[in-house]
Design an enzyme around this catalytic site. Structure first.
Site, PDB file in Angstrom:
ATOM      1  N   SER A  47      87.704 -54.060 -75.721  1.00 11.77           N
ATOM      2  CA  SER A  47      87.200 -55.531 -75.650  1.00 11.77           C
ATOM      3  C   SER A  47      86.683 -56.530 -76.416  1.00 11.77           C
ATOM      4  CB  SER A  47      85.980 -54.915 -75.323  1.00 11.77           C
ATOM      5  OG  SER A  47      85.340 -55.826 -75.278  1.00 11.77           O
ATOM      6  N   ASP A  74      85.271 -49.322 -67.834  1.00 10.02           N
ATOM      7  CA  ASP A  74      84.903 -50.345 -68.787  1.00 10.02           C
ATOM      8  C   ASP A  74      83.280 -49.627 -69.255  1.00 10.02           C
ATOM      9  OD1 ASP A  74      84.297 -51.554 -70.468  1.00 10.02           O
ATOM     10  OD2 ASP A  74      84.075 -53.261 -68.832  1.00 10.02           O
ATOM     11  N   MET A  96      80.976 -61.292 -65.840  1.00 10.64           N
ATOM     12  CA  MET A  96      79.646 -60.445 -65.153  1.00 10.64           C
ATOM     13  C   MET A  96      79.220 -61.860 -65.220  1.00 10.64           C
ATOM     14  SD  MET A  96      79.763 -57.129 -68.027  1.00 10.64           S
ATOM     15  CE  MET A  96      81.383 -58.269 -68.879  1.00 10.64           C
ATOM     16  N   HIS A 122      86.788 -60.437 -67.840  1.00  9.02           N
ATOM     17  CA  HIS A 122      85.936 -59.742 -67.186  1.00  9.02           C
ATOM     18  C   HIS A 122      84.556 -60.513 -67.039  1.00  9.02           C
ATOM     19  CE1 HIS A 122      83.328 -55.735 -66.897  1.00  9.02           C
ATOM     20  NE2 HIS A 122      82.918 -56.152 -65.679  1.00  9.02           N
ATOM     21  N   MET A 180      83.199 -49.522 -63.597  1.00  3.30           N
ATOM     22  CA  MET A 180      81.853 -49.465 -65.149  1.00  3.30           C
ATOM     23  C   MET A 180      81.752 -48.044 -64.913  1.00  3.30           C
ATOM     24  SD  MET A 180      82.286 -52.789 -66.127  1.00  3.30           S
ATOM     25  CE  MET A 180      81.000 -52.239 -67.178  1.00  3.30           C
ATOM     26  N   HIS A 224      90.824 -58.172 -73.374  1.00  2.00           N
ATOM     27  CA  HIS A 224      89.589 -57.732 -72.595  1.00  2.00           C
ATOM     28  C   HIS A 224      87.879 -58.565 -73.215  1.00  2.00           C
ATOM     29  CE1 HIS A 224      87.100 -55.610 -69.022  1.00  2.00           C
ATOM     30  NE2 HIS A 224      86.376 -55.730 -70.235  1.00  2.00           N
ATOM     31  N   ASP A 280      85.018 -60.012 -72.065  1.00  2.00           N
ATOM     32  CA  ASP A 280      83.874 -59.573 -71.627  1.00  2.00           C
ATOM     33  C   ASP A 280      83.038 -61.302 -71.556  1.00  2.00           C
ATOM     34  OD1 ASP A 280      83.770 -56.992 -70.787  1.00  2.00           O
ATOM     35  OD2 ASP A 280      83.562 -56.675 -73.009  1.00  2.00           O
ATOM     36  N   MET A 299      79.550 -62.651 -70.283  1.00  2.00           N
ATOM     37  CA  MET A 299      78.576 -63.076 -69.851  1.00  2.00           C
ATOM     38  C   MET A 299      76.829 -63.668 -69.668  1.00  2.00           C
ATOM     39  SD  MET A 299      77.527 -59.198 -71.749  1.00  2.00           S
ATOM     40  CE  MET A 299      79.021 -57.570 -71.827  1.00  2.00           C
TER      41      MET A 299
HETATM   42  C1  DX5 Z   1      80.071 -53.476 -70.672  1.00  2.00           C
HETATM   43  C2  DX5 Z   1      81.565 -54.688 -71.399  1.00  2.00           C
HETATM   44  C3  DX5 Z   1      82.454 -53.484 -71.443  1.00  2.00           C
HETATM   45  C4  DX5 Z   1      81.608 -53.568 -72.861  1.00  2.00           C
HETATM   46  C5  DX5 Z   1      82.512 -51.464 -73.207  1.00  2.00           C
HETATM   47  O1  DX5 Z   1      78.969 -54.754 -70.328  1.00  2.00           O
HETATM   48  O2  DX5 Z   1      82.175 -54.680 -70.062  1.00  2.00           O
HETATM   49  O3  DX5 Z   1      83.966 -54.045 -71.833  1.00  2.00           O
HETATM   50  O4  DX5 Z   1      82.246 -53.779 -73.979  1.00  2.00           O
HETATM   51  O5  DX5 Z   1      82.187 -51.575 -74.846  1.00  2.00           O
HETATM   52  P1  DX5 Z   1      82.549 -50.145 -75.480  1.00  2.00           P
HETATM   53  O6  DX5 Z   1      83.774 -49.367 -74.949  1.00  2.00           O
HETATM   54  O7  DX5 Z   1      81.777 -49.938 -77.043  1.00  2.00           O
HETATM   55  O8  DX5 Z   1      81.449 -49.214 -74.564  1.00  2.00           O
HETATM   56 ZN    ZN Z   2      84.066 -54.725 -69.729  1.00  2.00          ZN
END
Ligand code: DX5
Ligand code: ZN
Length: 229
Positions: free
Chosen positions: A11, A176, A71, A69, A140, A36, A38, A40
């Site tokens: 990620s 994840d 969010m 991903h 998750m 990956h 993320d 947000m």
């Molecule tokens: C959390 C994200 C993850 C996150 C994982 O909200 O969706 O992808 O980056 O990070 P680690 O591996 O550090 O828990």
């Molecule tokens: Zn993620």
């Protein structure tokens, strides 16, 4: 024991935000299977990262699969933009809106592989009636929003339940959050085959000195392979 091929998806939430292109190339050169991303929105989750323009900018630096991903809520108004930005997989959350089935159809229609994500408190049954629409289920294993949180062990029976529910369909089960060489074997033994890892991959290295990324990825793979045949 399982013979499933395990995929590692770093990620970029844990990458150097001033060097995303180089960071993507670095983890791929060090053995990552997917990248990956993320996304947000500061509304669905309590943090803001980046959007389709960043995906478009890094696309030329990602040779393999760009796994996005989302969010965000709502999702539907942004699907076309992420598809056009070059996402290979678009994952939407069950909790992001009232019309999950429509959202998943829209992702498919936009030409992407379809993922569905479940927050820790959401039961496996929430995806029981959309299994024929998806290529990936993202469990998750932390509450989404931040990297570096601890894996929630109560997700292991949910992973097992989902692996049974998919019943041989070609659906990836992704985990994840909080994935490390310690937690990866448990997740894989429960049925996961795609390991997202942010802090466990990006710690200790940089795009200019990526050897640590390679060692981190190999450590995850070795830990996972302790439970695969
Ligand atoms: C959390 C994200 C993850 C996150 C994982 O909200 O969706 O992808 O980056 O990070 P680690 O591996 O550090 O828990
Ligand atoms: Zn993620």
């Amino acid at each position: 024991m399982t013979s499933r091929k395990i995929l590692i998806a770093p990620s970029i939430l844990s990458a150097d935000f001033a060097a995303f292109g180089a960071e993507c190339a670095a983890v791929e050169s060090q053995g990552a299977d997917w990248v990956h991303v993320d996304v947000m929105d500061g509304h669905f989750v309590p943090n803001i990262t980046f959007g389709p323009q960043l995906c478009r900018a890094i696309r030329p630096h990602v040779r393999g699969v760009m796994d996005v991903h989302l969010m965000i809520a709502p999702v539907d108004p942004y699907i076309a933009a992420f598809a056009e930005a070059g996402a290979d997989i678009l994952t939407a959350h069950v909790e992001a809106g009232p019309h999950l089935d429509r959202t998943l159809q829209a992702i498919r229609a936009a030409g992407c592989r379809v993922g569905v994500a479940l927050n820790p408190a959401t039961p496996a049954e929430a995806v029981a009636h959309v299994l024929d629409r998806v290529d990936l289920i993202c469990v998750m294993t932390v509450n989404p929003g931040f990297g570096g949180q601890s894996f929630i062990p109560a997700m292991l029976p949910k992973i097992r339940q989902l692996r049974a529910m998919v019943a041989g369909r070609p659906i990836h089960i992704q985990v994840d959050g909080g994935i490390t060489p310690r937690t990866a074997p448990e997740a894989v033994a429960a049925g996961a085959d795609v390991l997202v890892a942010g802090s466990a991959v990006f710690r200790g290295g940089s795009a200019a000195e990526p050897a640590a990324y390679g060692a981190n990825i190999r450590a995850l793979r070795a830990a996972a392979s302790s439970v695969t045949a």
